[in-house]
Design a protein around this motif. Sequence first.
Motif, mmCIF file in Angstrom:
data_model
loop_
_atom_site.group_PDB
_atom_site.id
_atom_site.type_symbol
_atom_site.label_atom_id
_atom_site.label_comp_id
_atom_site.label_asym_id
_atom_site.label_seq_id
_atom_site.Cartn_x
_atom_site.Cartn_y
_atom_site.Cartn_z
ATOM 1 N N ALA A 167 50.913 52.253 33.227
ATOM 2 C CA ALA A 167 50.083 51.062 33.242
ATOM 3 C C ALA A 167 49.484 50.826 31.858
ATOM 4 O O ALA A 167 49.120 51.751 31.161
ATOM 5 C CB ALA A 167 48.965 51.222 34.272
ATOM 6 N N ARG A 168 49.395 49.555 31.476
ATOM 7 C CA ARG A 168 48.776 49.185 30.204
ATOM 8 C C ARG A 168 47.256 49.286 30.352
ATOM 9 O O ARG A 168 46.745 49.272 31.451
ATOM 10 C CB ARG A 168 49.183 47.749 29.861
ATOM 11 N N PRO A 169 46.517 49.357 29.232
ATOM 12 C CA PRO A 169 45.050 49.378 29.336
ATOM 13 C C PRO A 169 44.562 48.164 30.130
ATOM 14 O O PRO A 169 45.056 47.057 29.941
ATOM 15 C CB PRO A 169 44.597 49.313 27.875
ATOM 16 N N GLY A 170 43.627 48.386 31.041
ATOM 17 C CA GLY A 170 43.119 47.295 31.877
ATOM 18 C C GLY A 170 44.001 46.999 33.061
ATOM 19 O O GLY A 170 43.796 46.030 33.771
ATOM 20 N N SER A 171 45.013 47.836 33.299
ATOM 21 C CA SER A 171 45.903 47.628 34.429
ATOM 22 C C SER A 171 46.097 48.941 35.178
ATOM 23 O O SER A 171 45.682 50.001 34.725
ATOM 24 C CB SER A 171 47.248 47.066 33.950
ATOM 25 N N THR A 211 47.032 43.999 37.146
ATOM 26 C CA THR A 211 45.759 43.946 36.427
ATOM 27 C C THR A 211 44.668 44.552 37.297
ATOM 28 O O THR A 211 44.611 44.293 38.500
ATOM 29 C CB THR A 211 45.409 42.487 36.097
ATOM 30 N N ARG A 212 43.817 45.368 36.690
ATOM 31 C CA ARG A 212 42.699 45.949 37.431
ATOM 32 C C ARG A 212 41.874 44.812 38.037
ATOM 33 O O ARG A 212 41.562 43.835 37.378
ATOM 34 C CB ARG A 212 41.834 46.789 36.499
ATOM 35 N N ASN A 256 47.409 54.104 41.209
ATOM 36 C CA ASN A 256 47.323 55.254 40.300
ATOM 37 C C ASN A 256 47.400 56.580 41.057
ATOM 38 O O ASN A 256 46.674 57.518 40.774
ATOM 39 C CB ASN A 256 46.056 55.193 39.449
ATOM 40 N N GLY A 257 48.290 56.632 42.070
ATOM 41 C CA GLY A 257 48.537 57.861 42.810
ATOM 42 C C GLY A 257 47.610 58.132 43.974
ATOM 43 O O GLY A 257 47.760 59.137 44.663
ATOM 44 N N ALA A 294 43.780 45.430 49.622
ATOM 45 C CA ALA A 294 42.939 46.218 48.728
ATOM 46 C C ALA A 294 42.760 45.463 47.423
ATOM 47 O O ALA A 294 43.415 44.456 47.163
ATOM 48 C CB ALA A 294 43.579 47.585 48.460
ATOM 49 N N THR A 295 41.873 45.981 46.599
ATOM 50 C CA THR A 295 41.678 45.467 45.240
ATOM 51 C C THR A 295 42.104 46.555 44.275
ATOM 52 O O THR A 295 41.694 47.713 44.417
ATOM 53 C CB THR A 295 40.198 45.112 45.011
ATOM 54 N N ALA A 296 42.922 46.159 43.318
ATOM 55 C CA ALA A 296 43.464 47.131 42.347
ATOM 56 C C ALA A 296 42.366 47.699 41.481
ATOM 57 O O ALA A 296 41.396 47.063 41.172
ATOM 58 C CB ALA A 296 44.519 46.461 41.486
#
Length: 150
Positions: free
Chosen positions: A51-55, A103-104, A128-129, A148-150
Motif C-alpha cells: 500500500a502507498r502512504p495514506g492507503s 485510500t485510508r 492490512n492483514g 467497513a471503513t478502510a
Amino acid sequence: MDTEKTAGPIWTVGRGVSVGLLMFVLVALLWNIVRFGGSGDDDAPKTERLARPGSVQVEYRVLGSATGADLTWTDGRGQTSQASGKAVPLTSKDGRPLGFVATRGASLYLSAQNTGASGDLTCEIVVNGHVIAKNTSSGGYTVVTCQATA
C-alpha cells in the motif's frame, strides 16, 4: 618536426577496469529494479502489492459450504461492481485472494448471495492483514453482507 599525438582508445586497460565496474553496477541496479520494483501483471489486483502512504491493502473473502455466489462489492476507487455465479471460496483468476489497494477512510462493501438451495456463506473484509468485518448467512439463496471503513 612536430608530431601530433592522437588520443588512444577509450577502452584502455586503466579505464577498462573502471568501465567494467560501472557496467557491473548498472546491471545490478537494473536487475534489482526489475526484480523488486517492476510493474508486473496488472490484470488483477494483487494482495502482495504494498500500500502507498495514506492507503491500505484490502482483501475480500467469501467462504463457506455453498458452491456459488452472486457478488456485489466496491473497489479501491469507490466503484460498485457485480459478478454472477462465482465459485466459493472466492479467488481471483490466478487463484489468489481478491485484493486491492484503497485510500485510508474509503467505504468498503461486499455482498454475496448463495446461488444454491443449501449451504452457508461467510464474508470477510481484511485490511492490512486484520479482519475488520465478518458475517455469516445460512440456507439456500440467503444474502450475507460486510461493510467497513478502510
